[in-house]
Design a protein around this motif. Sequence first.
Motif, mmCIF file in Angstrom:
data_model
loop_
_atom_site.group_PDB
_atom_site.id
_atom_site.type_symbol
_atom_site.label_atom_id
_atom_site.label_comp_id
_atom_site.label_asym_id
_atom_site.label_seq_id
_atom_site.Cartn_x
_atom_site.Cartn_y
_atom_site.Cartn_z
ATOM 1 N N ILE A 17 0.836 -1.201 0.000
ATOM 2 C CA ILE A 17 0.000 0.000 0.000
ATOM 3 C C ILE A 17 0.869 1.247 0.000
ATOM 4 C CG2 ILE A 17 -1.581 1.383 1.424
ATOM 5 C CD1 ILE A 17 -2.964 -1.231 2.201
ATOM 6 N N ASN A 18 1.913 1.239 0.802
ATOM 7 C CA ASN A 18 2.856 2.361 0.827
ATOM 8 C C ASN A 18 3.458 2.595 -0.554
ATOM 9 O OD1 ASN A 18 4.902 4.272 2.095
ATOM 10 N ND2 ASN A 18 6.257 2.659 1.339
ATOM 11 N N SER A 19 3.831 1.526 -1.240
ATOM 12 C CA SER A 19 4.409 1.621 -2.577
ATOM 13 C C SER A 19 3.409 2.200 -3.578
ATOM 14 C CB SER A 19 4.879 0.242 -3.042
ATOM 15 O OG SER A 19 5.413 0.293 -4.345
ATOM 16 N N ILE A 20 2.153 1.759 -3.483
ATOM 17 C CA ILE A 20 1.102 2.251 -4.376
ATOM 18 C C ILE A 20 0.871 3.747 -4.164
ATOM 19 C CG2 ILE A 20 -1.379 2.138 -4.871
ATOM 20 C CD1 ILE A 20 -1.205 -0.879 -4.231
ATOM 21 N N LEU A 21 0.801 4.159 -2.917
ATOM 22 C CA LEU A 21 0.556 5.569 -2.604
ATOM 23 C C LEU A 21 1.736 6.448 -3.011
ATOM 24 C CD1 LEU A 21 -1.063 5.228 0.945
ATOM 25 C CD2 LEU A 21 -2.233 5.593 -1.241
ATOM 26 N N ALA A 22 2.947 5.905 -2.908
ATOM 27 C CA ALA A 22 4.143 6.664 -3.265
ATOM 28 C C ALA A 22 4.217 6.934 -4.766
ATOM 29 C CB ALA A 22 5.397 5.914 -2.816
ATOM 30 N N LYS A 23 3.532 6.110 -5.567
ATOM 31 C CA LYS A 23 3.574 6.246 -7.020
ATOM 32 C C LYS A 23 2.380 7.017 -7.586
ATOM 33 C CE LYS A 23 6.005 1.823 -7.518
ATOM 34 N NZ LYS A 23 5.872 0.407 -7.963
ATOM 35 N N ASP A 24 1.345 7.223 -6.785
ATOM 36 C CA ASP A 24 0.131 7.881 -7.267
ATOM 37 C C ASP A 24 0.259 9.396 -7.105
ATOM 38 O OD1 ASP A 24 -2.800 8.936 -6.991
ATOM 39 O OD2 ASP A 24 -3.019 6.922 -7.825
ATOM 40 N N GLU A 25 -0.071 10.140 -8.145
ATOM 41 C CA GLU A 25 0.103 11.591 -8.119
ATOM 42 C C GLU A 25 -0.788 12.272 -7.078
ATOM 43 O OE1 GLU A 25 -2.981 12.632 -11.801
ATOM 44 O OE2 GLU A 25 -0.822 12.932 -12.038
#
Length: 236
Positions: free
Chosen positions: A209-217
């Motif tokens: 989840i952290n990885s997904i949020l880090a990549k979302d604008e």
Amino acid sequence: MRASDRISLIDKMGRELQARFGYAEIDIFLAHYKVEKPQCVSTNSKWVYSKEALRSVDEATLLKMAGELDVGFPTGSPAAIGDPQNWIDTTDLKMFISHLSDHRDKATRLKECLASYSISGFVAHEDIEPTLEWQAEIERALRAMDAFVAIHTRGFSESVWTQQEIGFAYARGVKIISLKMGEDPTGFISKQQALPRRDRAAEKIAEEINSILAKDERTSAKLQAAKRKILDGIPF
């Protein structure tokens, strides 16, 4: 709680008990919360019977009972303005964790694991104090959240409350992550690829989840700023 809110809440709880249970089951429900059944109710109405029983219940117990029945305050209440109690003064990214009450342990565990990534989760059945107006507090969290995760356990799609939460998040346009734990996402979010649980523990789910949020604008800048605040506070 204002007197008018209390009256409205008791009325809704009475109607919910009327719809769900017979008299014997209502008495069992009341006894569970150490509420005495009413005496000398003159009408043959489970709604009136339930309201009479609830009339003198203390506020904390009343809110706990309302939470079990999934009954709360009117949507859009003025009381739903501002941040929920657990997000006041936080600099973390705010994530609403939508879940069924039967699976609050999973939601709480995920919240604990997300904290190490500067992500502050909101878990309704954990973060709302008994004296707070619980639906208004949920609305505050929905208005203040930066991202939303839905824990799709079996029966999630059948809950009116979880579907309303998803609709709120969808309308706001925040990042929505669906965690598949026995049920596929439905409705507007069904077209988005769900995050499978597989056999992974909460720590690994939180990491992804952290990885997904880090990549979302929509969330990357907020997440980076939250982590920077933590680093700035660490002595060299």
